[in-house]
Write a protein that holds these residues in place. Structure first.
Motif, PDB file in Angstrom:
ATOM      1  N   MET A 485      -0.134   6.364 -10.266  1.00 50.78           N
ATOM      2  CA  MET A 485      -0.026   7.822 -10.118  1.00 50.78           C
ATOM      3  C   MET A 485       0.443   8.177  -8.704  1.00 50.78           C
ATOM      4  N   LEU A 486      -0.120   7.483  -7.716  1.00 54.67           N
ATOM      5  CA  LEU A 486       0.252   7.722  -6.311  1.00 54.67           C
ATOM      6  C   LEU A 486       1.743   7.417  -6.101  1.00 54.67           C
ATOM      7  N   SER A 487       2.201   6.266  -6.606  1.00 50.90           N
ATOM      8  CA  SER A 487       3.621   5.917  -6.494  1.00 50.90           C
ATOM      9  C   SER A 487       4.474   6.952  -7.227  1.00 50.90           C
ATOM     10  N   GLY A 488       3.936   7.488  -8.331  1.00 50.27           N
ATOM     11  CA  GLY A 488       4.663   8.481  -9.108  1.00 50.27           C
ATOM     12  C   GLY A 488       4.879   9.773  -8.338  1.00 50.27           C
ATOM     13  N   PHE A 489       3.829  10.309  -7.686  1.00 55.47           N
ATOM     14  CA  PHE A 489       4.032  11.596  -7.008  1.00 55.47           C
ATOM     15  C   PHE A 489       4.657  11.455  -5.625  1.00 55.47           C
ATOM     16  N   LEU A 490       4.531  10.260  -5.003  1.00 54.67           N
ATOM     17  CA  LEU A 490       5.214  10.053  -3.705  1.00 54.67           C
ATOM     18  C   LEU A 490       6.699   9.759  -3.909  1.00 54.67           C
ATOM     19  N   THR A 491       7.032   9.132  -5.008  1.00 59.42           N
ATOM     20  CA  THR A 491       8.293   8.442  -5.359  1.00 59.42           C
ATOM     21  C   THR A 491       8.145   6.974  -4.948  1.00 59.42           C
ATOM     22  N   GLU A 492       8.754   6.109  -5.738  1.00 56.38           N
ATOM     23  CA  GLU A 492       8.611   4.667  -5.497  1.00 56.38           C
ATOM     24  C   GLU A 492       9.180   4.287  -4.130  1.00 56.38           C
ATOM     25  N   ASP A 493      10.255   4.935  -3.697  1.00 58.12           N
ATOM     26  CA  ASP A 493      10.860   4.589  -2.410  1.00 58.12           C
ATOM     27  C   ASP A 493       9.896   4.827  -1.249  1.00 58.12           C
ATOM     28  N   LEU A 494       9.216   5.981  -1.263  1.00 63.58           N
ATOM     29  CA  LEU A 494       8.248   6.269  -0.190  1.00 63.58           C
ATOM     30  C   LEU A 494       7.061   5.319  -0.267  1.00 63.58           C
ATOM     31  N   PHE A 495       6.621   5.037  -1.488  1.00 68.15           N
ATOM     32  CA  PHE A 495       5.493   4.126  -1.694  1.00 68.15           C
ATOM     33  C   PHE A 495       5.825   2.752  -1.094  1.00 68.15           C
ATOM     34  N   LYS A 496       7.024   2.251  -1.400  1.00 69.28           N
ATOM     35  CA  LYS A 496       7.441   0.933  -0.887  1.00 69.28           C
ATOM     36  C   LYS A 496       7.576   0.952   0.635  1.00 69.28           C
ATOM     37  N   LYS A 497       8.057   2.066   1.164  1.00 72.30           N
ATOM     38  CA  LYS A 497       8.241   2.157   2.622  1.00 72.30           C
ATOM     39  C   LYS A 497       6.897   2.066   3.351  1.00 72.30           C
ATOM     40  N   GLY A 498       5.918   2.805   2.847  1.00 75.19           N
ATOM     41  CA  GLY A 498       4.576   2.755   3.447  1.00 75.19           C
ATOM     42  C   GLY A 498       3.944   1.382   3.313  1.00 75.19           C
ATOM     43  N   LEU A 499       4.161   0.762   2.157  1.00 72.83           N
ATOM     44  CA  LEU A 499       3.639  -0.593   1.918  1.00 72.83           C
ATOM     45  C   LEU A 499       4.198  -1.576   2.934  1.00 72.83           C
ATOM     46  N   SER A 500       5.500  -1.490   3.157  1.00 73.21           N
ATOM     47  CA  SER A 500       6.178  -2.433   4.035  1.00 73.21           C
ATOM     48  C   SER A 500       5.640  -2.334   5.470  1.00 73.21           C
ATOM     49  N   THR A 501       5.477  -1.103   5.982  1.00 71.11           N
ATOM     50  CA  THR A 501       4.972  -0.985   7.364  1.00 71.11           C
ATOM     51  C   THR A 501       3.514  -1.441   7.445  1.00 71.11           C
ATOM     52  N   TYR A 502       2.743  -1.192   6.381  1.00 71.29           N
ATOM     53  CA  TYR A 502       1.332  -1.628   6.307  1.00 71.29           C
ATOM     54  C   TYR A 502       1.246  -3.152   6.367  1.00 71.29           C
ATOM     55  N   LEU A 503       2.080  -3.835   5.567  1.00 70.68           N
ATOM     56  CA  LEU A 503       2.031  -5.298   5.526  1.00 70.68           C
ATOM     57  C   LEU A 503       2.502  -5.903   6.848  1.00 70.68           C
ATOM     58  N   ASN A 504       3.522  -5.297   7.448  1.00 70.43           N
ATOM     59  CA  ASN A 504       4.021  -5.847   8.711  1.00 70.43           C
ATOM     60  C   ASN A 504       3.023  -5.655   9.847  1.00 70.43           C
ATOM     61  N   LYS A 505       2.366  -4.501   9.851  1.00 71.83           N
ATOM     62  CA  LYS A 505       1.431  -4.243  10.950  1.00 71.83           C
ATOM     63  C   LYS A 505       0.203  -5.145  10.877  1.00 71.83           C
ATOM     64  N   PHE A 506      -0.309  -5.377   9.652  1.00 76.57           N
ATOM     65  CA  PHE A 506      -1.597  -6.078   9.514  1.00 76.57           C
ATOM     66  C   PHE A 506      -1.441  -7.527   9.060  1.00 76.57           C
ATOM     67  N   ALA A 507      -0.224  -8.090   9.135  1.00 75.44           N
ATOM     68  CA  ALA A 507      -0.010  -9.477   8.687  1.00 75.44           C
ATOM     69  C   ALA A 507      -1.034 -10.409   9.345  1.00 75.44           C
ATOM     70  N   TYR A 508      -1.617 -11.277   8.536  1.00 72.79           N
ATOM     71  CA  TYR A 508      -2.623 -12.269   8.952  1.00 72.79           C
ATOM     72  C   TYR A 508      -3.927 -11.622   9.428  1.00 72.79           C
ATOM     73  N   GLY A 509      -4.080 -10.324   9.149  1.00 74.26           N
ATOM     74  CA  GLY A 509      -5.300  -9.629   9.571  1.00 74.26           C
ATOM     75  C   GLY A 509      -6.020  -9.024   8.384  1.00 74.26           C
ATOM     76  N   ASN A 510      -6.961  -8.130   8.708  1.00 71.13           N
ATOM     77  CA  ASN A 510      -7.789  -7.488   7.693  1.00 71.13           C
ATOM     78  C   ASN A 510      -7.722  -5.977   7.831  1.00 71.13           C
ATOM     79  N   THR A 511      -7.959  -5.295   6.706  1.00 69.83           N
ATOM     80  CA  THR A 511      -7.847  -3.841   6.698  1.00 69.83           C
ATOM     81  C   THR A 511      -8.976  -3.221   5.880  1.00 69.83           C
ATOM     82  N   VAL A 512      -9.065  -1.888   5.955  1.00 71.65           N
ATOM     83  CA  VAL A 512      -9.836  -1.120   4.978  1.00 71.65           C
ATOM     84  C   VAL A 512      -8.815  -0.279   4.206  1.00 71.65           C
TER      85      VAL A 512
END
Length: 966
Positions: A485-512
């Motif tokens: 649903m979140l990907s649906g209302f953001l659009t898949e492109d925005l969803f993927k963009k946020g995912l990518s920066t999240y994964l790059n920032k926290f690589a090899y680390g932990n998050t909430v």
């Protein structure tokens, strides 16, 4: 190269210690330790000697608040590297008859807060005393003052710790090395470092393998066993000649050595990336494999040699590369490892496990044979591979800090598995199936007052069984639904963009989980997309409160309202931080025209200009992208029913499935009449699409559960026979009298529905057809004439219609089956017989692992319980043997809630409710483990069923009779 060479020689040097005489002495003690699993108690336990030495009995100390009484590690020590050497024995010890492993571990950790105590997780390991007389040695690493002496050492069983008390404090920022030598049992308990068995050419073969998630790495070696305690692992495996060792890292070399007079092989592996303990894997087997390389990544599929020789790994090999590349592109992040190994295990409790670089699977989830496997088997393989590969980034590279956020990890993989599988098999249209497989499935659980929010408080999830309980439909399927649903209302492109920066920032680390919201918000801010609030504000209404809303649209006034949807509107629910109000994205259409989407931000503050003229209809939640149900005013319901009857294709097929599912559930919650829900099935004589049919059959299953022991059954069967006969005829013509396979993926699924329902409702042509197929197979067992897609339903129909002869034939074929998916179909079908004595015999077989594997015991009992004849037998069986089943099949196993739900889902009488409450009371001392919540849900569901029957039975009976008349 030099450093790697140095590491190999160092690791090999360690091996000698593994088999030292001290370790061998503890083997004898293991037979005592493991002959009987100790009952779990909640009494505080003092540390005990873990060397196998018999200790004098000491009185249980009074409850204390010592650090080792807490389930979470203190924050004083942080691991950096482990060097672990393990030697599993694949033949039993001649004295104790136990399979064991021996090992040494050196963990280098940093002290970040002064302490005189070392706590490290350890469960069911026996330690060899070091020269200092204690269970471990401690040295300083990298210079600095000598390490303080160990004052005492012991094990705490309840909280699963090795406890070392020191003479002085560890120095802040100083690194230390803790070394241990230990022995464990290579048990068949499917957890930690365990053994799997299978027969090859009549010879018993043993595999040493692992399942660490969530809290069983501590059964393989002492470790800081929490997801945030990431470290680098140097693994060495000692194994017999003729076997192969695998681990997360790439093999760096195998040497022949003689240890204690035994000629063995020693395999070392590249150090892992920085990772969590639950993602570790090590396996010793003599499996075969196939491989390919894609853009520098080595992809290998391992399985029993017979399975590899029969090309059962080829399909998995063909889709793994494309799916891996799809996720690299989706995440905009390169796959971080040099290899992707996938291995099919004969004994495995879950479906699959995303160990980084070495993914483990049930055989049914990885192996495919076109002669035996159905298209649903094939789809399951593609989607499970996709699910596990999605975790390589989301979960493994970036890991949630604690298990309370498990929903984000599993919900995310459960959402994107459809995207990966769709990329691998674009003609299937699998993305739509998330509606049936996840959304409709989890709605049923999330509409109960005993549901729970997606995110729990960290302090509420402490004990291993509390962690295991989170691996449920809410975490997986609701998690997938709200992220879709979140990907649906953001659009898949925005969803993927946020995912990518999240994964790059926290690589090899932990998050909430809110870290992901931050990155999605950044993507939204950059794009300027208007939303009714921040991503946090919108999503927390879905994550921090349980349940979901029903949206009611009044087409006359244009008023759109929401309220918490409960199957029992009278039930008491706990308070919610948002007062059961959600921020809801509503997509809708009006008689074939898509309308601009709207947001509902309060319980009732939205009016929409509808302008609906007579005969027109409004339909909300297009393609069921939103996680909510929809109700309408009566005039609009009538218009929708007319549209279904006159031209059902005007309504998208996903929404036809949704209308049926919403109507039946709204009726159970007393929002609309049960008769209105039943009317949504009248048009099915014209429907040939899979999704609406599947939705209808799923919902009518509830009517079977409620009425298959009552006088409603006959008229209901007659009505459904009338509805399904045109579908049966449609497929008979489409397949030229069952001689060809329908072309479409979903058509193949619906052909199964057509045959299954036509046979079970008594269509003579159907019964003659399937019994003919089955008889011709019995006459010539070497040639199975039944097409793989149809086997499950044909086997079940033929065994239900037959007697002992048919059952014994199928049992014999089950025992001989060398293909897991074929064995699975037969195992389920054997539960279809109507003979109580055969079902009772089958229940007894579930307690014998040489007949029914431990991994399959609970699901076999559930199959038997789903048969109206078998249900009371299964219920008596689990009540009679609860203590045994619980201890043998693991209160921590994820399948335990399925067992309780499966055996009690028909309950609908006062007497059954009393039995259920008595069962809960009688077994309080034994406990229910990961099935604890399921017991509460079963009680709640039984009460709701009782009320539903009293309110609906007579009108439902009359409706079925009236609608079957010519």
């Amino acid at each position: 190269m030099g450093a790697k060479g140095f590491f190999i020689s160092k690791a090999v040097g360690v091996v000698g210690i593994v088999l030292g005489a001290g370790a061998v002495a503890t083997i004898i003690a293991l037979s005592v330790v493991y002959s009987q699993e100790k009952a779990k108690t909640d009494a505080p336990v003092a540390p005990t000697d873990g060397t196998g030495t018999t200790l004098p009995t000491v009185p249980t100390p009074a409850p204390s608040n010592e650090p080792w009484d807490k389930y979470r590690l203190p924050e004083s020590l942080v691991p950096e590297t482990y060097t672990v050497t393990l030697h599993p024995r694949l033949i039993p010890d001649p004295i104790t008859k136990l399979y064991i492993f021996t090992g040494t571990s050196h963990v280098v950790f940093k002290c970040v807060k002064e302490t005189q105590l070392i706590l490290i997780h350890s469960n069911k390991l026996n330690y060899t005393k070091a020269l200092n007389g204690f269970l471990a040695t401690l040295t300083t690493e990298g210079g600095g003052a000598p390490a303080p002496a160990i004052k005492s050492s012991g094990l705490v069983e309840k909280t699963q710790y090795l406890v070392l008390q020191l003479s002085d404090s560890l120095v802040k920022d100083q690194k230390y090395k803790l070394s241990t030598t230990f022995t464990g049992e290579l048990a068949d308990d499917l957890g930690g470092f365990y053994r799997s068995e299978y027969l090859e050419n009549g010879v018993k073969k043993i595999v040493a393998t692992t399942q660490m998630q969530p809290t069983d790495a501590r059964k393989a070696f002492p470790c800081f066993d929490e997801p945030a305690m990431k470290a680098i692992f140097h693994i060495t495996l000692v194994h017999a000649h003729g076997t192969r060792a695998l681990s997360n890292g790439m093999e760096t070399g195998t040497t022949d050595q003689t240890i204690d007079g035994m000629s063995v092989q020693v395999t070392t592996f590249e150090p892992t990336k920085k990772m969590s303990t639950y993602l570790l894997a090590f396996i010793v087997s003599d499996f075969g494999f196939i491989q390919t390389t894609l853009e520098g990544v080595l992809i290998r599929i391992f399985a029993r040699k017979a399975a590899i020789d029969a090309n059962q790994g080829e399909y998995a090999l063909s889709v793994t590369g494309p799916i891996l590349k799809f996720f690299e592109n989706y995440y905009n992040a390169t796959y971080p490892l040099p290899k992707s190994d996938q291995i099919a295990l004969p004994d495995f409790n879950a479906g699959a496990m995303e160990n980084w670089g070495l993914i483990t699977y049930r055989e049914t989830a990885l192996l495919y044979d076109a002669k035996y496997s159905s298209n649903s088997n094939k789809e399951r393989i593609a989607s499970i591979i996709s699910h596990e590969l999605a975790h390589m980034w989301f979960g493994n590279l970036v890991t949630l800090r604690w298990w309370n956020d498990l929903w984000l990890n599993e919900g995310f993989a459960s959402y994107v598995e459809y995207l990966g599988a769709d990329h691998a098999e674009p003609s299937w249209g699998v993305k739509d199936l998330t509606v049936l497989s996840d959304i409709h499935r989890v709605f049923a659980v999330d509409a109960l007052a005993s549901s729970h929010p997606l995110s729990s408080k960290a302090e509420d999830i402490q004990r291993p069984e509390q962690i295991s309980e989170l691996f449920d439909a809410i975490s997986y399927s609701k998690g997938a639904a709200v992220l879709r649903m979140l990907s649906g209302f953001l659009t898949e492109d925005l969803f993927k963009k946020g995912l990518s920066t999240y994964l790059n920032k926290f690589a090899y680390g932990n998050t909430v989980y809110t870290d992901l919201w931050d990155h999605l918000q950044m993507a939204v801010d950059e794009s300027g997309k208007p939303l009714p609030g921040r991503v946090h504000d919108i999503m927390n209404t879905w994550v921090l409160q349980m349940g979901f809303p029903v949206i009611t649209i009044d087409t006359a006034t244009g008023l759109v309202t929401q309220k918490h949807f409960l199957l029992d509107p009278e039930s008491n629910v706990e308070a919610s931080p948002y007062n059961y109000e959600w921020i809801v994205p509503i997509t809708w259409m009006k008689t074939n025209i898509n309308q601009p989407s709207i947001w509902l931000t309060k319980k009732s503050d939205t009016r929409v200009e509808m302008k609906v003229i007579s005969g027109q209809w409004v339909l909300a939640n297009l393609d069921t992208v939103g996680y909510y149900r929809v109700n309408y005013d009566m005039a609009n319901w009538e218009s929708l029913l007319n549209a279904l009857t006159s031209n059902h294709q005007d309504i998208p097929k996903i929404n036809r499935a949704q209308l049926i599912d919403d109507a039946f559930n709204l009726a159970r919650a007393k929002e609309i009449s049960t008769i209105l829900a039943l009317r949504t099935t009248q048009y099915l004589t014209k429907e040939t699409e899979y999704m609406p049919w599947e939705s209808a059959l799923d919902n009518l299953d509830f009517f079977y559960l409620m009425f298959d022991r009552s006088e409603v059954l006959g008229p209901m069967q007659a009505y459904l026979l009338k509805q399904v006969t045109p579908l049966f005829d449609h497929f008979r013509i489409l397949t030229v009298d069952w001689t060809i396979i329908p072309p479409g993926h979903m058509d193949q699924y619906n052909q199964v529905n057509a045959i299954g329902k036509a046979c079970s409702t008594g269509l003579p042509q159907c019964q003659t057809l399937v019994q003919g197929w089955f008889t011709s197979w019995m006459d010539n067992p070497a040639v199975n004439p039944i097409e793989p897609n149809l086997r499950s339903t044909v086997y079940c129909s033929a065994i239900a219609a037959g007697g002992a002869k048919e059952w014994d034939f199928a049992w014999d074929q089950f025992l001989k089956a060398s293909i897991a998916t074929e064995a699975e179909k037969l195992r389920a079908a054997l539960a279809c017989t109507k003979e109580p004595w055969l079902l009772n015999r089958y229940l007894e077989y579930t307690l014998n692992p040489s007949l029914i594997r431990k991994q399959d015991a609970t699901s076999t009992i559930v199959y038997i319980a789903s048969n109206v004849v078998g249900q009371p037998l299964a219920w008596d069986f689990i009540r009679d043997r609860w203590s045994y089943i619980f201890n043998q099949y693991g209160g921590g196993s994820f399948s335990f809630s399925n067992l309780i739900n499966g055996v009690t889902e028909r309950f609908s009488s006062k007497f059954e409710l009393q039995q259920l409450e008595q069962f809960k009371k009688d077994n309080e001392a034994v406990g229910f483990g990961s099935g604890t919540l399921a017991v509460e849900q079963a009680i709640e569901r039984t009460k709701a069923n009782m009320m539903w029957i009293s309110e609906n039975k007579q009108q439902v009976l009359k409706w079925f009779v009236d609608n079957t008349l010519p």
